[in-house]
Each structure stands twice: as structure tokens, then as C-alpha cells.
Design a protein around this motif. Structure first.
Motif, PDB file in Angstrom:
ATOM      1  N   ILE A 304      67.001  54.505  31.457  1.00 57.07           N
ATOM      2  CA  ILE A 304      68.091  54.939  30.583  1.00 57.07           C
ATOM      3  C   ILE A 304      67.901  54.247  29.237  1.00 57.07           C
ATOM      4  CG2 ILE A 304      70.590  54.866  30.215  1.00 57.07           C
ATOM      5  CD1 ILE A 304      70.924  54.929  33.244  1.00 57.07           C
ATOM      6  N   GLY A 305      68.020  54.993  28.169  1.00 57.93           N
ATOM      7  CA  GLY A 305      67.797  54.433  26.846  1.00 57.93           C
ATOM      8  C   GLY A 305      66.439  54.755  26.266  1.00 57.93           C
ATOM      9  N   TYR A 306      65.562  55.372  27.077  1.00 57.35           N
ATOM     10  CA  TYR A 306      64.242  55.794  26.583  1.00 57.35           C
ATOM     11  C   TYR A 306      64.443  56.889  25.536  1.00 57.35           C
ATOM     12  CZ  TYR A 306      59.348  57.374  26.828  1.00 57.35           C
ATOM     13  OH  TYR A 306      58.049  57.724  26.540  1.00 57.35           O
ATOM     14  N   TYR A 307      63.836  56.715  24.366  1.00 59.98           N
ATOM     15  CA  TYR A 307      64.092  57.692  23.302  1.00 59.98           C
ATOM     16  C   TYR A 307      62.826  58.387  22.796  1.00 59.98           C
ATOM     17  CZ  TYR A 307      63.108  53.653  20.152  1.00 59.98           C
ATOM     18  OH  TYR A 307      62.557  52.571  19.507  1.00 59.98           O
ATOM     19  N   GLY A 308      61.775  58.390  23.615  1.00 63.48           N
ATOM     20  CA  GLY A 308      60.575  59.135  23.264  1.00 63.48           C
ATOM     21  C   GLY A 308      60.654  60.588  23.691  1.00 63.48           C
ATOM     22  N   ASN A 309      59.577  61.316  23.469  1.00 63.84           N
ATOM     23  CA  ASN A 309      59.504  62.723  23.860  1.00 63.84           C
ATOM     24  C   ASN A 309      59.286  62.833  25.367  1.00 63.84           C
ATOM     25  OD1 ASN A 309      59.418  64.412  21.221  1.00 63.84           O
ATOM     26  ND2 ASN A 309      58.014  62.719  20.822  1.00 63.84           N
ATOM     27  N   THR A 310      60.054  63.709  26.000  1.00 66.43           N
ATOM     28  CA  THR A 310      60.003  63.816  27.464  1.00 66.43           C
ATOM     29  C   THR A 310      59.889  65.263  27.941  1.00 66.43           C
ATOM     30  OG1 THR A 310      62.411  63.926  27.647  1.00 66.43           O
ATOM     31  CG2 THR A 310      61.420  61.730  27.722  1.00 66.43           C
ATOM     32  N   PHE A 311      59.325  66.131  27.122  1.00 65.56           N
ATOM     33  CA  PHE A 311      59.286  67.538  27.511  1.00 65.56           C
ATOM     34  C   PHE A 311      57.855  68.058  27.578  1.00 65.56           C
ATOM     35  CE2 PHE A 311      59.648  67.553  22.882  1.00 65.56           C
ATOM     36  CZ  PHE A 311      58.634  68.422  22.517  1.00 65.56           C
ATOM     37  N   ALA A 312      57.706  69.177  28.280  1.00 63.71           N
ATOM     38  CA  ALA A 312      56.431  69.884  28.366  1.00 63.71           C
ATOM     39  C   ALA A 312      56.617  71.306  27.851  1.00 63.71           C
ATOM     40  CB  ALA A 312      55.926  69.905  29.805  1.00 63.71           C
ATOM     41  N   PHE A 313      55.508  71.929  27.476  1.00 61.00           N
ATOM     42  CA  PHE A 313      55.505  73.312  27.008  1.00 61.00           C
ATOM     43  C   PHE A 313      55.187  74.225  28.194  1.00 61.00           C
ATOM     44  CE2 PHE A 313      54.188  70.747  23.344  1.00 61.00           C
ATOM     45  CZ  PHE A 313      55.072  71.188  22.364  1.00 61.00           C
ATOM     46  N   ALA A 314      56.212  74.846  28.767  1.00 58.73           N
ATOM     47  CA  ALA A 314      56.003  75.769  29.884  1.00 58.73           C
ATOM     48  C   ALA A 314      55.664  77.158  29.344  1.00 58.73           C
ATOM     49  CB  ALA A 314      57.251  75.834  30.755  1.00 58.73           C
ATOM     50  N   VAL A 315      54.640  77.792  29.909  1.00 63.90           N
ATOM     51  CA  VAL A 315      54.142  79.072  29.378  1.00 63.90           C
ATOM     52  C   VAL A 315      54.338  80.194  30.386  1.00 63.90           C
ATOM     53  CG1 VAL A 315      52.151  80.310  28.463  1.00 63.90           C
ATOM     54  CG2 VAL A 315      52.425  77.895  27.979  1.00 63.90           C
ATOM     55  N   ALA A 316      54.998  81.264  29.931  1.00 65.58           N
ATOM     56  CA  ALA A 316      55.060  82.512  30.689  1.00 65.58           C
ATOM     57  C   ALA A 316      54.187  83.533  29.966  1.00 65.58           C
ATOM     58  CB  ALA A 316      56.495  83.014  30.782  1.00 65.58           C
ATOM     59  N   GLU A 317      53.412  84.316  30.718  1.00 65.81           N
ATOM     60  CA  GLU A 317      52.504  85.291  30.130  1.00 65.81           C
ATOM     61  C   GLU A 317      52.703  86.654  30.782  1.00 65.81           C
ATOM     62  OE1 GLU A 317      48.636  82.552  28.937  1.00 65.81           O
ATOM     63  OE2 GLU A 317      48.619  83.652  30.834  1.00 65.81           O
ATOM     64  N   ALA A 318      52.513  87.705  29.975  1.00 59.74           N
ATOM     65  CA  ALA A 318      52.602  89.067  30.508  1.00 59.74           C
ATOM     66  C   ALA A 318      51.954  90.038  29.533  1.00 59.74           C
ATOM     67  CB  ALA A 318      54.058  89.463  30.739  1.00 59.74           C
ATOM     68  N   PRO A 319      51.353  91.131  30.037  1.00 59.61           N
ATOM     69  CA  PRO A 319      50.882  92.188  29.137  1.00 59.61           C
ATOM     70  C   PRO A 319      52.071  92.796  28.394  1.00 59.61           C
ATOM     71  CG  PRO A 319      49.966  92.444  31.347  1.00 59.61           C
ATOM     72  CD  PRO A 319      51.050  91.429  31.450  1.00 59.61           C
ATOM     73  N   ALA A 320      51.876  93.113  27.134  1.00 59.25           N
ATOM     74  CA  ALA A 320      52.966  93.647  26.316  1.00 59.25           C
ATOM     75  C   ALA A 320      53.584  94.892  26.944  1.00 59.25           C
ATOM     76  CB  ALA A 320      52.455  93.960  24.909  1.00 59.25           C
ATOM     77  N   GLY A 321      52.734  95.769  27.458  1.00 56.77           N
ATOM     78  CA  GLY A 321      53.254  97.008  28.047  1.00 56.77           C
ATOM     79  C   GLY A 321      54.164  96.744  29.227  1.00 56.77           C
ATOM     80  N   GLU A 322      53.773  95.811  30.102  1.00 64.13           N
ATOM     81  CA  GLU A 322      54.601  95.486  31.262  1.00 64.13           C
ATOM     82  C   GLU A 322      55.914  94.848  30.840  1.00 64.13           C
ATOM     83  OE1 GLU A 322      53.959  96.165  34.562  1.00 64.13           O
ATOM     84  OE2 GLU A 322      52.385  97.396  33.643  1.00 64.13           O
ATOM     85  N   LEU A 323      55.857  94.003  29.828  1.00 66.22           N
ATOM     86  CA  LEU A 323      57.057  93.319  29.356  1.00 66.22           C
ATOM     87  C   LEU A 323      58.064  94.313  28.775  1.00 66.22           C
ATOM     88  CD1 LEU A 323      58.105  90.406  29.146  1.00 66.22           C
ATOM     89  CD2 LEU A 323      57.113  90.294  26.854  1.00 66.22           C
TER      90      LEU A 323
END
Length: 460
Positions: A304-323
Motif C-alpha cells: 500500500i502506498g506504491y505509486y509506480g505504474n502497475t498496468f499492462a496493455f491487454a490486446v484484443a484482435e479481430a478482422p475488421a469485417g468480423e468486428l
């Protein structure tokens, strides 16, 4: 869709920028950032702005003086913010705790808070005047890590604006620091949550071992195909609860209530943006969601009190047509699955990848879109003695070096006082028109309506 901010023009008188140093001597030392902090994708400065109303009980108290003093005292426990970033071997970033201080600007504006309109949201007029880019201050290395400007308004209200080197903190970490300033401004002798550095918790293992596939750091595409995206109008939808409910009805009935608000919004933005851009149906579209691991580590738990970066970049992918062709539930499943991949081991794998590969940037192409949810970061809780801000959060709709790549979900209240979310969308003019049309269709059409999607496919 809400209109952009009016063309309000006002003058700001600034005093010479100064360096605010810690109120007491602080240790001279070199502190390593974590291997999550110092990746290429975080090597920029991020602006935040807070609007505060005049409070009769604070009459006679100068917000500039109050905040300047509190800042100086807060920099004693948060002394790394008063230092400067240096780069070592393998592009490793570290803070040299020099005690040089943070940049502070005192200013006055000949405008009243009411002139900004009855619904405060970015883009704000004259933002460059409200957060002055002090020449030579925005480099990643050897520059102040924080720039703060406090601007008094004619009515007794004031604006607090801040620019942070993102390598130092994520949004919750920044809010922790700002809240500490607020506590000391209101009379506390120390922050209620002591700051914790301990960046080794998110540093690479020895030896590093990449245990996951990290699509977010794929082979870097050039930004040449993004030239058409460099000039974009911004549009904002202040989405109230009723509109969120309308979007939720497009999810599969048996899962409708299980999706988070952010999952609904991110999936909707991804789908509508894809329709608006009209890519080739076979083109791979990527949605990047920031997934915070704050409070989710177990071996050992993040202090508690940690003030650094704590996130990840989650990626979802799909063909444009399907989306485009499928109902919203298709995008929802992909976004949820991508978020679910971010675990404690996944974060450790990211840190190891950074150490092994020279700290690459996350994937940036014309067909990549990133959404950051700051609705729960806590900006609206920061109180310097004048109560809660009437707007709190990102100062600009875009963030980062590539226009239109990354946008925010920002908490707000609409003109009726209803809680909602401001969505910042950046697109070329014609694409924006198609985006608005698609979003309105989703808000009005019955659940699982497919006519719109079939029509879109024929237009691709």
C-alpha cells in the motif's frame, strides 16, 4: 454527441516559473525505476487539470500560496519527484534524487469559472495558457518530473493543472501524490498513506524469462500509414446511465450484467471506430485496454502506498469485417478475454520482456486503438481545502505522441446532474460522421439488430 468547448478567449498573466524544492533536506541517492515504468510507451508527459469553485469559508486564503507550501512539504516524503531521470545501460531509467525540485507556475486569468460553460469537459479553451509549457521542461531525461500551474480566476475559483512524467506513476499513483498535497494543504503533518518506492516488485527476474505471448509489443510498424490521422477533430459523448443500459442490451442476455461498464464502452468504441474508418475487411483491428494490477499481486503483495505504474496493455484482435458484421457481444468477448490474460505472471513476463528486448514501445498502427479508463482513479477526490473539484482528470482528449491512438473514459456529470462518462474520440471529419451515425444506431436499435452491420459490410 456533446459539442466541443466554446471558443472562449481570455488572458493569463503568469509569473516567472520557479522550482519548488522539498521543505527539508532529503536523501541524495539513485533509485531504479521498475521494468514496467521505463518502457518506451510511457516515456512522455501526461497533463491533468482540476477546476475548483470559490468557497466563501476560504475567503482570504490564496490557493497559490497554500498549494505551493503543501507541495514543498509533500516533496519531503515524495522526494524522488524532486529529482531527475537518467538513463543507464540497456536504456534502464533511474531517478537521481537531487532535490532540485518541481516546476511551479503562479498565474491569474481574467475569466470566471462560469464562462467555461455549465458542463466542464475537455478540450478546454486556452489549455496551453492554463498549463504553460516551460521551454526545455518536457524532455524525458534531465528535466523536472512535474510541472504544476495554479491559476486564479476573477470569481475566486482556481484551476490546478499538472504535467507528469508518466514513467514515474500511473493515474492512481499520481492521485495518491496529489491527495497527499491536499491533506497537507488542509492541515495534516504527513500523508495518511506513506509513499512506497520498492520498484523492484515490478522489475525483471533473474534470469528473465518470457512466459507469455505479448501481442502488444509486436514488430513495430511505421507510422507512415497514420499520416491521414494527424489532424483530427475531437468529439465527446457524455454518456449517462440510460445510454450505457441501452448498449448493455446488445450483449448476450445470459451475460448482460456480468460485463463491466468499461468492457461495454471499450467494445462499443472499438466497433464504432472500425465502422467509421472503413478498413479492408481482412485488416486486423487491435483494441488495447489498460489493465491495472494494483491490489491484485499476491507473491508478494504490492505494498500500500506504491505509486509506480502497475498496468499492462491487454490486446484484443479481430478482422475488421468480423468486428463490423457481428453483434456487440463478439467484441465484448474478445475484450474480456484479453483483459483476463493479464495475471500476476503476465506482468512479470512483461517486465522480463522489457529487460531482454531493450524496452520496446507497444504496437502502434493506424488500426490500433487504446482506451484508458480513469473513472475510478480518484481525481475527483483531491481536495486542497476548497472541496471537491467540479472537473478532475485528463486535460487533453489525446495522450501520447500519436494523435488519435489513445483516448480516455472520464467521469463527469451532465447538465441534469446525472453521473456519466465523457468519451473522447478523435477521427478525421468524415469518419467522425460515420462514427456518430453508428453509435446512435446502436443506442436506438433493438438488441441483436443486424441490419446496420450488414449495411456497413457492404460499404467497406
Amino acid at each position: 454527441m456533446a459539442a466541443q468547448s466554446s471558443a472562449l478567449v481570455f488572458k493569463v498573466h503568469r509569473r516567472e516559473p520557479e522550482l519548488v524544492r522539498p521543505a527539508k533536506p532529503t536523501p541524495y541517492e539513485v533509485k531504479l525505476l521498475s521494468d514496467i515504468d521505463d518502457q518506451e510507451g510511457l516515456r512522455f508527459h501526461i497533463p491533468v487539470v482540476q477546476f475548483y469553485k470559490h468557497v466563501p469559508s476560504m475567503r482570504g486564503k490564496d490557493p497559490v500560496a497554500v498549494i505551493r507550501r503543501a507541495l514543498s512539504e509533500t516533496l519531503v516524503p515524495y522526494y524522488p519527484f524532486a529529482g531527475r531521470l537518467r538513463e543507464g545501460p540497456n536504456r534502464k531509467l533511474m531517478v537521481e534524487c537531487t532535490g532540485e525540485g518541481v516546476l511551479f507556475v503562479e498565474a491569474d486569468a481574467d475569466v470566471r469559472l462560469t464562462e467555461f460553460g455549465d458542463q466542464l469537459q475537455p478540450p478546454f479553451p486556452c489549455m496551453k495558457e492554463l498549463l504553460f509549457d516551460v521551454p526545455g521542461s518536457n524532455a524525458v531525461l534531465h528535466s523536472p518530473l512535474l510541472l504544476i500551474q495554479v491559476t486564479r480566476l476573477k470569481c475566486g475559483s482556481f484551476i490546478f493543472a499538472l504535467r507528469l512524467s508518466h514513467c514515474m506513476s500511473d493515474a492512481p499513483g499520481l492521485v495518491q501524490f496529489m491527495s497527499a498535497i491536499g491533506e497537507i494543504a488542509r492541515g495534516s503533518h504527513a500523508p495518511s498513506i506513506p509513499p512506497v518506492w520498492e520498484r523492484h516488485f515490478l522489475s525483471a527476474r533473474s534470469p528473465p524469462r518470457v512466459t507469455h505471448t505479448h501481442r502488444e509489443y509486436g514488430q513495430q510498424a511505421t507510422i507512415d500509414d497514420n499520416k491521414t490521422m494527424t489532424t483530427m477533430p475531437h468529439n465527446f459523448d457524455s454518456m449517462a446511465c440510460s445510454q450505457l443500459s441501452a448498449l448493455r442490451r446488445h450483449a448476450p442476455p445470459h451475460l448482460r450484467q456480468s460485463y463491466s461498464r468499461f468492457e461495454i464502452l471499450a467494445s462499443c468504441l472499438w466497433k464504432c471506430r472500425t465502422v467509421a474508418l472503413r478498413p479492408d475487411p481482412e485488416e486486423t483491428m487491435r483494441m488495447i485496454c489498460l489493465v491495472s494490477m494494483r491490489g491484485k499481486f499476491s507473491y508478494p503483495p504490492l505494498p500500500i502506498g506504491y505509486y509506480g505504474n502497475t498496468f499492462a496493455f491487454a490486446v484484443a484482435e479481430a478482422p475488421a469485417g468480423e468486428l463490423c458484421r457481428n453483434p456487440l457481444g463478439y467484441a465484448l468477448d474478445l475484450v474480456r478475454k484479453a483483459k483476463g490474460e493479464v495475471t500476476e505472471e503476465y506482468m512479470k513476463s512483461v517486465a522480463d520482456l522489457m529487460a531482454l528486448t531493450g524496452r520496446p514501445d507497444f504496437l502502434k498502427t493506424r488500426w490500433t486503438y487504446l482506451v484508458s479508463d480513469v473513472t475510478r482513479a480518484g481525481f475527483e477526490t483531491v481536495d486542497f481545502g476548497w472541496g471537491s473539484p467540479v472537473y478532475a482528470g485528463p486535460a487533453e482528449p489525446d495522450v501520447g505522441p500519436v494523435p488519435g491512438l489513445a483516448n480516455f473514459c472520464i467521469p463527469c456529470k451532465n447538465k441534469k446532474g446525472e453521473d456519466g462518462i465523457v468519451l473522447a474520440i478523435s477521427l478525421p471529419t468524415q469518419a467522425m460522421e460515420r462514427f456518430v451515425k453508428e453509435l446512435e444506431s446502436m443506442l436506438k436499435s433493438p438488441p441483436n439488430e443486424t441490419k446496420t452491420f450488414t449495411h456497413v459490410m457492404s460499404a467497406l
